[in-house]
Scaffold this motif. Structure first.
Motif, PDB file in Angstrom:
ATOM      1  N   LYS A 131       0.830  -1.208   0.000  1.00 51.29           N
ATOM      2  CA  LYS A 131       0.000   0.000   0.000  1.00 51.29           C
ATOM      3  C   LYS A 131       0.865   1.259   0.000  1.00 51.29           C
ATOM      4  O   LYS A 131       0.559   2.231  -0.693  1.00 51.29           O
ATOM      5  N   ALA A 132       1.939   1.231   0.770  1.00 51.25           N
ATOM      6  CA  ALA A 132       2.831   2.391   0.829  1.00 51.25           C
ATOM      7  C   ALA A 132       3.448   2.662  -0.550  1.00 51.25           C
ATOM      8  O   ALA A 132       3.523   3.818  -0.990  1.00 51.25           O
ATOM      9  N   TYR A 133       3.864   1.602  -1.248  1.00 52.60           N
ATOM     10  CA  TYR A 133       4.430   1.782  -2.585  1.00 52.60           C
ATOM     11  C   TYR A 133       3.383   2.317  -3.558  1.00 52.60           C
ATOM     12  O   TYR A 133       3.657   3.186  -4.374  1.00 52.60           O
ATOM     13  N   ARG A 134       2.169   1.817  -3.459  1.00 45.15           N
ATOM     14  CA  ARG A 134       1.104   2.293  -4.356  1.00 45.15           C
ATOM     15  C   ARG A 134       0.773   3.770  -4.083  1.00 45.15           C
ATOM     16  O   ARG A 134       0.518   4.535  -5.007  1.00 45.15           O
ATOM     17  N   LEU A 135       0.787   4.148  -2.804  1.00 45.41           N
ATOM     18  CA  LEU A 135       0.562   5.556  -2.481  1.00 45.41           C
ATOM     19  C   LEU A 135       1.694   6.434  -3.013  1.00 45.41           C
ATOM     20  O   LEU A 135       1.460   7.561  -3.462  1.00 45.41           O
ATOM     21  N   GLN A 136       2.918   5.924  -2.952  1.00 45.83           N
ATOM     22  CA  GLN A 136       4.041   6.681  -3.506  1.00 45.83           C
ATOM     23  C   GLN A 136       3.869   6.846  -5.015  1.00 45.83           C
ATOM     24  O   GLN A 136       4.165   7.912  -5.563  1.00 45.83           O
TER      25      GLN A 136
END
Length: 173
Positions: A131-136
Motif C-alpha cells: 500500500k505504501a508503494y502504491r501511495l508513492q
C-alpha cells in the motif's frame, strides 16, 4: 514552444516510469509476503510432524517400560494380574506418560500458534508495504501533474480574473 513540450514529455515520462517502479515494488512486496507465509506454513507442518513423532516416542517408551515390567514379573514368578506393586508401577508410568504427552502437545500447540501469528504478520507487513508503494506511485503522478501545470504556458485567451462590466440593467430604461 517546442522546448516546453519536450520538458513536459520528459517530466511526465519520468513520473510514469517512477510510478511504474513503485507499482512493481508493491507487487514484489506482496509476493515476498506470500512466500514468507508459505515458508512459515511449511515450518508449521514440520512442527506437526515433530509433535506426532514426540507422541509416538512417548508412547513407545511407555509400552517398552510396561513390557519390561511384565517380563520381570514373569521371570520372578510374580502374577501380573494380582501383584499390587506391579500394578502401582504401571499406573504411575501411565500417569507420567499422560503428563509428558500433554506437555508435548501443549508445547506443540504453542509453536503452531506462533507460526500462525508469524504468517499473518508477514502477510500484513507485505500488504502495508505494498500500500505504501502504491501511495508513492499515486503521489508521483499527482506531483507530475502539478509540475506539468507549472511548465505549461498560461493562455491569454481566457482572463485569469473575471471581468465585471457593471450593471447594464439600468440602461434598458
Amino acid at each position: 514552444r517546442g522546448s516546453i513540450l519536450i520538458q513536459l514529455a520528459l517530466a511526465l515520462g519520468s513520473a510514469f516510469v517512477q510510478a511504474q517502479s513503485y507499482n512493481n515494488a508493491a507487487k514484489a512486496a506482496k509476493q515476498e509476503g506470500a512466500l514468507a507465509a508459505r515458508r512459515i506454513g511449511e515450518q508449521a507442518k514440520f512442527e506437526q510432524l515433530k509433535a506426532l513423532q514426540d507422541h509416538n516416542a512417548i508412547m513407545a517408551n511407555f509400552k517398552s517400560y510396561e513390557a519390561t515390567n511384565i517380563a520381570l514379573a514373569g521371570v520372578t514368578g510374580r502374577d501380573e494380574g494380582s501383584d499390587r506393586s506391579l500394578k502401582a508401577l504401571i499406573k504411575k508410568a501411565e500417569e507420567n506418560t499422560r503428563t509428558a504427552d500433554n506437555r508435548s502437545r501443549l508445547q506443540s500447540m504453542a509453536e503452531l500458534s506462533k507460526f500462525s501469528q508469524e504468517a499473518q504478520m508477514a502477510v500484513l507487513r507485505a500488504n502495508n508495504k505494498s500500500k505504501a508503494y502504491r501511495l508513492q506511485a499515486f503521489g508521483t503522478m499527482l506531483n507530475a501533474g502539478y509540475n506539468a501545470s507549472k511548465v505549461l504556458p498560461t493562455s491569454t485567451a481566457m482572463p485569469s480574473q473575471p471581468v465585471f462590466y457593471g450593471n447594464t440593467f439600468d440602461r434598458a430604461f
